[in-house]
Design an enzyme around this catalytic site. Structure first.
Site, PDB file in Angstrom:
ATOM      1  N   GLU A  44       0.855  -1.194   0.000  1.00  0.00           N
ATOM      2  CA  GLU A  44       0.000   0.000   0.000  1.00  0.00           C
ATOM      3  C   GLU A  44       0.891   1.244   0.000  1.00  0.00           C
ATOM      4  OE1 GLU A  44      -2.539   0.939   3.391  1.00  0.00           O
ATOM      5  OE2 GLU A  44      -3.705   2.333   2.168  1.00  0.00           O
ATOM      6  N   ASP A 118      -3.133  12.142  -2.881  1.00  0.00           N
ATOM      7  CA  ASP A 118      -3.294  13.580  -3.093  1.00  0.00           C
ATOM      8  C   ASP A 118      -3.597  13.841  -4.571  1.00  0.00           C
ATOM      9  OD1 ASP A 118      -2.485  14.004  -0.383  1.00  0.00           O
ATOM     10  OD2 ASP A 118      -0.431  13.590  -1.030  1.00  0.00           O
ATOM     11  N   ASP A 154     -11.913   9.825  -3.938  1.00  0.00           N
ATOM     12  CA  ASP A 154     -13.174  10.591  -3.870  1.00  0.00           C
ATOM     13  C   ASP A 154     -13.204  11.640  -4.976  1.00  0.00           C
ATOM     14  OD1 ASP A 154     -10.949  11.886  -2.454  1.00  0.00           O
ATOM     15  OD2 ASP A 154     -12.360  13.551  -2.381  1.00  0.00           O
TER      16      ASP A 154
HETATM   17  C1  SAM Z   1      -4.792  11.884   1.459  1.00  0.00           C
HETATM   18  S1  SAM Z   1      -3.876  10.823   2.486  1.00  0.00           S
HETATM   19  C2  SAM Z   1      -4.783   9.299   2.436  1.00  0.00           C
HETATM   20  C3  SAM Z   1      -4.371   8.358   3.541  1.00  0.00           C
HETATM   21  C4  SAM Z   1      -5.015   6.973   3.487  1.00  0.00           C
HETATM   22  N1  SAM Z   1      -4.582   6.243   2.308  1.00  0.00           N
HETATM   23  C5  SAM Z   1      -6.510   7.059   3.543  1.00  0.00           C
HETATM   24  O1  SAM Z   1      -7.150   6.795   2.514  1.00  0.00           O
HETATM   25  O2  SAM Z   1      -7.044   7.364   4.609  1.00  0.00           O
HETATM   26  C6  SAM Z   1      -2.482  10.467   1.462  1.00  0.00           C
HETATM   27  C7  SAM Z   1      -1.332   9.847   2.226  1.00  0.00           C
HETATM   28  O3  SAM Z   1      -0.348   9.456   1.302  1.00  0.00           O
HETATM   29  C8  SAM Z   1       0.925   9.884   1.753  1.00  0.00           C
HETATM   30  N2  SAM Z   1       1.732  10.102   0.551  1.00  0.00           N
HETATM   31  C9  SAM Z   1       1.490  11.012  -0.415  1.00  0.00           C
HETATM   32  N3  SAM Z   1       2.417  10.942  -1.377  1.00  0.00           N
HETATM   33  C10 SAM Z   1       3.273   9.948  -0.994  1.00  0.00           C
HETATM   34  C11 SAM Z   1       4.441   9.422  -1.573  1.00  0.00           C
HETATM   35  N4  SAM Z   1       4.921   9.895  -2.725  1.00  0.00           N
HETATM   36  N5  SAM Z   1       5.074   8.422  -0.925  1.00  0.00           N
HETATM   37  C12 SAM Z   1       4.600   7.947   0.254  1.00  0.00           C
HETATM   38  N6  SAM Z   1       3.488   8.424   0.858  1.00  0.00           N
HETATM   39  C13 SAM Z   1       2.832   9.421   0.240  1.00  0.00           C
HETATM   40  C14 SAM Z   1       0.647  11.153   2.530  1.00  0.00           C
HETATM   41  O4  SAM Z   1       1.672  11.432   3.451  1.00  0.00           O
HETATM   42  C15 SAM Z   1      -0.674  10.814   3.207  1.00  0.00           C
HETATM   43  O5  SAM Z   1      -0.500  10.185   4.450  1.00  0.00           O
END
Ligand code: SAM
Length: 214
Positions: A44, A118, A154
């Site tokens: 993941e 994101d 979403d």
């Molecule tokens: C919007 S949150 C969603 C978290 C979780 N997957 C959820 O659905 O509740 C996106 C997560 O991905 C992590 N993230 C974003 N870009 C990443 C990257 N290039 N490598 C590792 N983690 C990343 C962010 O730090 C954040 O915790």
């Protein structure tokens, strides 16, 4: 995800150190050696606070999981969830998904989950989206032939971008839904973001993208 710095973060991480892979690149040529068995491996990317990985790993004791998360104040919460659940089939990488590009040989991973990444709304930032072709190329190095990406979001614009990106890259698409929670899909495990968005009545988009078998 903006987070206040967690109190005693490093000590709390240390208390879960058996779950952390200090240097995943040591396993560049043999990812299976992380767990030392022949079970399937799912990764993941961006696991956030770890609800999804914890519940998915509990439901699938015959699968190994690696969760990647770049923000220390977030991954510490995921580590603590997995430790509290007593799971032995999950390990974590504190780092950026870009490191997957270092895996040059097609390796052991069967599936990658990308949940609510994101959206990077400005088009100038498209390359940062985890479903951009540049990332799909990096994932190719770690996935087995025929490996899969399971993607949820979403964000309609990100979903449309991602479907095009998967298709343009040559991935086969299946199980596409524009409203996961009303689609009849069984076995969905909700993430933290998904729980929040769906409580606001927002539809959840989901698809699976399959790499060529050769
Ligand atoms: C919007 S949150 C969603 C978290 C979780 N997957 C959820 O659905 O509740 C996106 C997560 O991905 C992590 N993230 C974003 N870009 C990443 C990257 N290039 N490598 C590792 N983690 C990343 C962010 O730090 C954040 O915790």
């Amino acid at each position: 995800m903006r987070m206040r710095r967690k109190k005693h973060r490093e000590e709390r991480m240390e208390a879960c150190s058996e779950l952390l892979i200090p240097d995943i690149l040591e396993y560049k040529d043999d990812l299976g050696a992380v767990f030392g068995d022949d079970k399937p491996l799912y990764i993941e990317i961006g696991c956030g606070k770890g609800k999804f990985i914890t519940e998915t790993a509990m439901n699938n004791p015959d699968v190994n999981f690696i969760a990647i998360e770049k923000i220390s104040d977030v991954i510490v919460l995921a580590l603590e969830k997995v430790k509290a659940a007593g799971l032995t089939n999950v390990k974590f990488v504190r780092g950026d998904a870009n490191l997957l590009g270092e895996f040059e040989t097609r390796s052991k991973c069967d599936r990658i989950y990308i949940n609510f990444c994101d959206p990077w709304k400005k088009s100038g930032y498209a390359k940062r989206r985890l479903t951009h072709a540049n990332f799909l190329e990096k994932y190719k190095g770690i996935l087995k032939p025929g490996g899969e990406i399971h993607f949820k979001t979403d964000n309609q614009a990100l979903f449309e971008f991602s479907l095009n990106s998967f298709s343009d890259y040559g991935l086969r698409l299946k199980n596409i839904t524009l409203d996961l929670h009303n689609s009849g899909f069984e076995g969905n495990v909700m993430t933290e973001y998904e729980t929040n968005f769906s409580s606001q009545g927002m539809p959840i988009y989901r698809c699976e993208a399959i790499y060529p078998a050769k």
